[in-house]
Design a protein around this motif. Structure first.
Motif, short mmCIF file in Angstrom:
data_model
loop_
_atom_site.label_atom_id
_atom_site.label_comp_id
_atom_site.label_asym_id
_atom_site.label_seq_id
_atom_site.Cartn_x
_atom_site.Cartn_y
_atom_site.Cartn_z
N UNK A 54 0.85 -1.19 0.00
CA UNK A 54 0.00 0.00 0.00
C UNK A 54 0.88 1.23 0.00
N UNK A 55 0.26 2.38 -0.26
CA UNK A 55 0.98 3.64 -0.19
C UNK A 55 1.34 4.26 -1.51
N UNK A 56 1.03 3.58 -2.61
CA UNK A 56 1.33 4.16 -3.90
C UNK A 56 0.40 5.32 -4.22
N UNK A 57 0.68 6.00 -5.32
CA UNK A 57 -0.15 7.12 -5.73
C UNK A 57 0.51 7.96 -6.78
N UNK A 113 0.60 0.95 -7.52
CA UNK A 113 1.03 1.82 -8.61
C UNK A 113 1.65 3.10 -8.06
N UNK A 114 2.81 3.45 -8.60
CA UNK A 114 3.47 4.73 -8.31
C UNK A 114 3.61 5.47 -9.63
N UNK A 115 3.06 6.66 -9.68
CA UNK A 115 3.15 7.49 -10.88
C UNK A 115 3.77 8.83 -10.50
N UNK A 116 4.86 9.15 -11.17
CA UNK A 116 5.56 10.41 -10.91
C UNK A 116 5.41 11.29 -12.14
N UNK A 117 4.75 12.42 -11.95
CA UNK A 117 4.52 13.32 -13.07
C UNK A 117 5.72 14.24 -13.24
N UNK A 118 5.87 14.71 -14.49
CA UNK A 118 7.00 15.59 -14.80
C UNK A 118 6.78 16.97 -14.18
N UNK A 129 11.10 8.54 -14.08
CA UNK A 129 11.50 7.18 -14.41
C UNK A 129 11.29 6.19 -13.26
N UNK A 130 10.86 6.67 -12.10
CA UNK A 130 10.50 5.78 -11.00
C UNK A 130 9.07 5.25 -11.14
N UNK A 131 8.36 5.74 -12.13
CA UNK A 131 6.99 5.30 -12.35
C UNK A 131 6.92 3.81 -12.63
N UNK A 132 5.94 3.15 -12.01
CA UNK A 132 5.76 1.73 -12.25
C UNK A 132 4.91 1.11 -11.15
N UNK A 133 4.71 -0.19 -11.28
CA UNK A 133 4.04 -0.94 -10.22
C UNK A 133 5.12 -1.48 -9.29
N UNK A 134 4.95 -1.20 -8.02
CA UNK A 134 5.92 -1.63 -7.01
C UNK A 134 5.39 -2.85 -6.27
N UNK A 187 10.09 -3.32 -8.92
CA UNK A 187 9.16 -2.49 -9.67
C UNK A 187 9.14 -2.92 -11.13
N UNK A 188 8.03 -2.61 -11.77
CA UNK A 188 7.90 -2.95 -13.18
C UNK A 188 7.21 -1.79 -13.89
N UNK A 189 7.91 -1.23 -14.84
CA UNK A 189 7.36 -0.18 -15.69
C UNK A 189 6.73 -0.82 -16.92
N UNK A 190 5.82 -0.12 -17.58
CA UNK A 190 5.20 -0.67 -18.79
C UNK A 190 6.24 -1.11 -19.82
N UNK A 191 6.05 -2.30 -20.33
CA UNK A 191 6.89 -2.87 -21.39
C UNK A 191 8.33 -3.11 -20.94
N UNK A 192 8.55 -3.17 -19.63
CA UNK A 192 9.87 -3.47 -19.12
C UNK A 192 9.82 -4.66 -18.17
N UNK A 193 10.97 -5.28 -17.95
CA UNK A 193 11.05 -6.40 -17.01
C UNK A 193 10.97 -5.88 -15.57
#
Length: 127
Positions: free
Chosen positions: A6-9, A122-127, A88-93, A37-43
């Protein structure tokens, strides 16, 4: 062991988040807990881990100095404090547990060596 993250956002670049990994049983003394962590289309990639005895932590180079596993973990909860977040830290943790002791750092950085996984947050970091 069952794990729940928990704690993502959503956070702006430069901000902070604190993730929690709560286990169905006591992990201290038994399980090494890893954060991945896993970003879209990445391992899925290693982020950090705390050794089963609470004495050893390790971090990926990409998060060194920004992410920490603090020392105030409860018996069945491990946190990941994330500061100075970048896009670039965006992804599912995910947090994961492994009941193997005495291996080297490389072992605990491989997601395939972990036995139990949470559902991810999910962790999403906006620019």
């Amino acid at each position: 062991v069952q794990l729940v993250e928990s704690g993502g956002g959503l956070v702006q670049a430069g901000g902070s988040l604190r993730l929690s990994c709560t286990a169905s049983e006591r992990t201290f003394g038994t399980y090494t807990i890893g954060w991945f962590r896993q970003a879209p289309r990445k391992d899925r990639e290693f982020v950090a881990r705390i050794r089963w005895d609470g004495r050893g932590t390790a971090y990926a180079d990409s998060v060194m100095g920004r992410f920490t596993i603090p020392g105030d973990n409860a018996a069945n909860t491990v946190y990941l404090q994330m500061n100075d977040l970048r896009h670039e830290d965006t992804g599912v943790y995910y947090c994961a547990a492994v009941h193997v002791k005495g291996r080297g750092d490389a072992y605990y950085e491989q997601p395939t060596n972990y036995d139990s996984w949470g559902q991810g947050t999910q962790v999403t970091v906006s620019l």
